[in-house]
Design an enzyme around this catalytic site. Structure first.
Site, PDB file in Angstrom:
ATOM      1  N   LYS A   1       0.745  -1.208   0.110  1.00  0.00           N
ATOM      2  CA  LYS A   1      -0.031   0.104   0.015  1.00  0.00           C
ATOM      3  C   LYS A   1       0.741   1.196   0.023  1.00  0.00           C
ATOM      4  CE  LYS A   1      -4.634  -1.221   0.878  1.00  0.00           C
ATOM      5  NZ  LYS A   1      -4.387  -2.798   1.417  1.00  0.00           N
TER       6      LYS A   1
ATOM      7  N   SER B   1      -8.817   1.430   8.804  1.00  0.00           N
ATOM      8  CA  SER B   1      -8.092   1.204  10.094  1.00  0.00           C
ATOM      9  C   SER B   1      -6.818   0.039   9.728  1.00  0.00           C
ATOM     10  CB  SER B   1      -9.333   0.486  10.831  1.00  0.00           C
ATOM     11  OG  SER B   1      -9.879  -0.621   9.951  1.00  0.00           O
TER      12      SER B   1
ATOM     13  N   GLU C   1      -9.672 -13.995  -3.044  1.00  0.00           N
ATOM     14  CA  GLU C   1     -10.579 -13.416  -2.072  1.00  0.00           C
ATOM     15  C   GLU C   1     -10.864 -14.727  -1.040  1.00  0.00           C
ATOM     16  OE1 GLU C   1     -13.804 -10.514  -3.946  1.00  0.00           O
ATOM     17  OE2 GLU C   1     -14.035 -12.596  -4.347  1.00  0.00           O
TER      18      GLU C   1
ATOM     19  N   GLY D   1     -16.038 -13.806   1.775  1.00  0.00           N
ATOM     20  CA  GLY D   1     -16.158 -12.466   1.181  1.00  0.00           C
ATOM     21  C   GLY D   1     -15.919 -12.354  -0.347  1.00  0.00           C
TER      22      GLY D   1
ATOM     23  N   ASP E   1     -17.423 -11.258  -2.852  1.00  0.00           N
ATOM     24  CA  ASP E   1     -18.052 -10.065  -3.654  1.00  0.00           C
ATOM     25  C   ASP E   1     -17.623  -9.920  -4.933  1.00  0.00           C
ATOM     26  OD1 ASP E   1     -16.086  -8.756  -1.816  1.00  0.00           O
ATOM     27  OD2 ASP E   1     -16.500  -7.135  -3.480  1.00  0.00           O
TER      28      ASP E   1
ATOM     29  N   SER F   1       1.091  -9.885  -0.193  1.00  0.00           N
ATOM     30  CA  SER F   1       0.758  -8.428  -0.217  1.00  0.00           C
ATOM     31  C   SER F   1       1.290  -7.728   0.870  1.00  0.00           C
ATOM     32  CB  SER F   1      -0.651  -8.544  -0.515  1.00  0.00           C
ATOM     33  OG  SER F   1      -1.486  -9.093   0.369  1.00  0.00           O
TER      34      SER F   1
HETATM   35  C1  LIG Z   1      -5.195  -3.766   1.229  1.00  0.00           C
HETATM   36  C2  LIG Z   1      -4.657  -4.942   1.073  1.00  0.00           C
HETATM   37  C3  LIG Z   1      -5.156  -6.158   0.316  1.00  0.00           C
HETATM   38  C4  LIG Z   1      -6.175  -5.934  -0.663  1.00  0.00           C
HETATM   39  O1  LIG Z   1      -5.879  -4.834  -1.556  1.00  0.00           O
HETATM   40  P1  LIG Z   1      -6.995  -3.960  -2.314  1.00  0.00           P
HETATM   41  O2  LIG Z   1      -6.359  -2.994  -3.518  1.00  0.00           O
HETATM   42  O3  LIG Z   1      -8.047  -3.431  -1.682  1.00  0.00           O
HETATM   43  O4  LIG Z   1      -7.509  -4.878  -3.337  1.00  0.00           O
HETATM   44  C5  LIG Z   1      -4.382  -7.189   0.204  1.00  0.00           C
HETATM   45  N1  LIG Z   1      -3.417  -7.504   1.100  1.00  0.00           N
HETATM   46  C6  LIG Z   1      -2.733  -6.660   1.959  1.00  0.00           C
HETATM   47  C7  LIG Z   1      -1.904  -7.009   2.886  1.00  0.00           C
HETATM   48  C8  LIG Z   1      -3.576  -5.396   2.055  1.00  0.00           C
HETATM   49  O5  LIG Z   1      -3.190  -4.455   2.756  1.00  0.00           O
END
Ligand SMILES: *Cc1c(COP(=O)(O)O)cnc(C)c1O
Length: 320
Positions: free
Chosen positions: A54, A79, A205, A209, A211, A305
């Site tokens: 992010k 959050s 997903e 969840g 969706d 991620s």
């Molecule tokens: C935010 C996040 C996601 C999902 O990302 P999106 O862009 O909302 O689909 C996946 N893994 C982690 C660790 C995140 O912080």
């Protein structure tokens, strides 16, 4: 109709963030490759600054602010990892940051956001509407609202992780990425389409969840109730308008996995690869393992991620 971002936006984002974001390592596991009969490449965004991809989108979005926007500051509601990403990027760029968080947000997350210099505004998640609070702050104090995923600069920034991965590995046959609001997956789609056009891209997903999966099947954005899952970064109730438009035209499919499958992957990554990955970060690996028979002889990318997980819960999960 809004014009959708393109790979050029991802390439421009890569230049903006290059001296600030980590170029995270791409790791492999011989154990896993042997077990699957495949070549698997992990893009380790759990090792990114503030612990998740992010930071890429947040820094890209804030670095495009005008002088006036910088002065008035940024506001966001989250959050989770987006809050910390905005707070850190804003601190680096000397932009005041306000984060609207539920009053019962985990203390560690509030502390981390404050630690990066962010101002935290609390609200009651049962009686107040965060979008409205964020919107009011933006309107009254001239702040710019940067949402967590449905924003061209945010998703273009997120796409730089896949860009780096594909530059390092060359073309892949399949790529698995976690999916919540779709910023990561849509940015990944832009990079993949440009750098590895034959690659099948899968969004993943939690089962509870799904969706995004429902939306892809229905051909329109489906809204669900807040899901119960340990993947706390993937509890979004609907995809964004921009992210869905990109996802709809570019993914091979959207897959789901159970919480138990996530726990198994967390354990594997910790013990075999020495990586701390949060439950949401394990979505891609869990889906790849679930569809192992389709991976044989393939070159496969998996985006890990993020790695922000409470250490006490992490060890409890590993013991369970
Ligand atoms: C935010 C996040 C996601 C999902 O990302 P999106 O862009 O909302 O689909 C996946 N893994 C982690 C660790 C995140 O912080």
């Amino acid at each position: 109709m809004t014009i959708l971002p393109t790979y050029d936006d991802v390439a421009a984002a890569a230049i903006r963030i290059q001296r600030h974001a980590h170029r995270t390592p791409v790791l492999t596991s011989r154990t896993l490759d042997t077990a699957l009969g495949a070549r698997v490449f992990f893009k380790c965004e759990n090792l990114q600054r503030m612990g998740a991809f992010k930071f890429r989108g947040a820094f890209n979005a804030l670095s495009r602010f005008s002088a006036q926007q910088r002065k008035a500051g940024v506001v966001t509601f989250s959050s989770g990892n987006h809050a910390q990403a905005i707070a850190l990027a804003a601190w680096l760029l000397e932009i005041p940051a306000t984060v609207v968080m539920p009053h019962d947000a985990p203390a560690a997350k509030v502390a981390a956001t404050r630690g990066y210099g962010g101002r935290v505004v609390s609200y009651d998640r049962y009686t107040e509407d965060r979008d409205q609070i964020g919107g009011n702050l933006a309107e009254r104090q001239g702040m710019t609202l940067i949402p967590p995923y449905d924003h061209a600069d945010v998703l273009a920034g997120q796409g730089t992780a896949a860009k780096e991965l594909l530059e390092e590995t060359g073309p892949l046959d399949m790529l698995f990425a976690p999916l919540s609001g779709g910023g990561l997956l849509s940015g990944t789609a832009l990079a993949t389409h440009a750098l590895s056009p034959g690659c099948l891209l899968y969004g993943v997903e939690p089962e509870a969840g799904n969706d995004g999966q429902q939306s892809l099947r229905a051909g329109r954005i489906v809204h669900i109730d807040a899901p119960r899952t340990i993947a706390d970064g993937a509890r979004t109730q609907r995809l964004g308008n921009i992210t869905f438009a990109i996802i709809q035209r570019s993914v091979a499919d959207i897959l789901t996995v159970s919480d138990d499958e996530l726990l198994e992957c967390m354990g594997f990554l910790a013990t075999r690869m020495k990586l701390v990955v949060e439950p949401t970060g394990c979505l891609g690996l869990a889906a790849a393992l679930k569809h192992a028979h389709q991976l044989q002889g393939k070159r496969v990318g998996i985006i890990l991620s993020g790695g922000n997980v409470d250490t006490r819960r992490f060890t409890q999960w590993l013991d369970s």
